[in-house]
Design an enzyme around this catalytic site. Structure first.
Site, short mmCIF file in Angstrom:
data_model
loop_
_atom_site.label_atom_id
_atom_site.label_comp_id
_atom_site.label_asym_id
_atom_site.label_seq_id
_atom_site.Cartn_x
_atom_site.Cartn_y
_atom_site.Cartn_z
N GLU A 140 0.83 -1.21 0.00
CA GLU A 140 0.00 0.00 0.00
C GLU A 140 0.87 1.26 0.00
O GLU A 140 0.60 2.22 -0.73
CB GLU A 140 -0.89 0.01 1.24
CG GLU A 140 -1.82 -1.18 1.34
CD GLU A 140 -2.30 -1.44 2.77
OE1 GLU A 140 -3.08 -2.38 2.94
OE2 GLU A 140 -1.87 -0.72 3.69
N ASP A 145 -11.21 -9.68 0.15
CA ASP A 145 -11.75 -11.01 0.41
C ASP A 145 -13.13 -10.87 0.99
O ASP A 145 -13.59 -9.77 1.29
CB ASP A 145 -10.83 -11.81 1.34
CG ASP A 145 -10.68 -11.15 2.71
OD1 ASP A 145 -11.58 -11.37 3.54
OD2 ASP A 145 -9.71 -10.41 2.91
#
Length: 231
Positions: free
Chosen positions: A13, A198
């Site tokens: 990130e 997810d």
């Protein structure tokens, strides 16, 4: 010019955002690297806090105390809870709370922090709207909703169902509410942005490695737009 703090939990990130910055220097505090630079006319303080609520809270307080940031954007990935969320979608925090805070033995409901005025930490409306505009600009799909944080990687359907039932959260992860609480205590504007990597159920361990790169990419695009458009 504003000084914008950006916190992520993982290197992937951070590198996406760092690549858009003019890096000036890096300083270390409490074992964490804080990259200082500029982007789109604003000063940026970028840090990887690591996983979990304690790391996130320590990182946030350092940003506030040492670098005098004007606001904090927290980016990362999360398990999707809200109906209709798909891999790669975005959750922008309306607020955040801890789903694993349990003082029921002291007669406090699950999620309530003893002796605090609130346990539900609201994100800044201007930052929410800027993030919403970023979503549109980047052609991404998502929702504004509650972020539920806890020191557990949720990968079981029963745990997911519990969090949805008791906290009405859009997603679950491991840092956002700690950053939100620290900002609340310091009266600092914040927003949490999570790309869904997810489904936070029994398939979580399979989905996460496959989709985390795409999720981090989406978060990075949104943050770059926000840095450019925060007034």
């Amino acid at each position: 010019m504003k000084t914008i703090g950006v916190i992520g939990a993982m290197d992937l990130e951070i590198q996406k955002i760092k690549s858009t910055m003019n890096v000036i220097t890096t300083k270390n505090a409490a074992g964490m690297d804080f990259t200082l630079g500029t982007s789109e006319g604003n000063s940026i303080v970028l840090a990887m806090c690591g996983v979990g609520k304690v790391n996130a809270a320590v990182c946030t307080q350092i940003m506030i105390d040492l670098f005098a940031v004007d606001c904090i954007i927290n980016v990362g990935v999360a398990g999707g809870l809200a109906s209709g969320l798909e891999i790669g979608d975005i959750v922008i925090s309306s607020d955040a709370m801890q789903h694993d805070m349990n003082a029921e033995g002291l007669d406090y409901p699950q999620g309530i922090i003893p002796d605090m005025e609130t346990s539900l930490f609201k994100a800044d409306e201007c930052l929410i709207e800027t993030a919403r505009a970023a979503l549109i600009s980047c052609g991404l799909k998502g929702v504004i909703g509650r972020v539920a944080s806890g020191d557990i990687f949720v990968c079981e359907s029963s745990v997911k169902e519990y969090i949805v039932k008791h906290f009405e959260a859009a997603c679950c992860e491991m840092e956002g509410a700690a950053i939100a609480q620290t900002c609340y205590l310091n009266k600092l504007p914040f927003v949490v942005i999570r790309a869904i990597s997810d489904s936070a159920d029994d398939s979580g361990s399979m989905d996460y490695p496959t989709f985390k790169a795409m999720a981090a990419e989406n978060s990075g695009r949104i943050v770059h737009y926000m840095i450019k458009n925060i007034n």
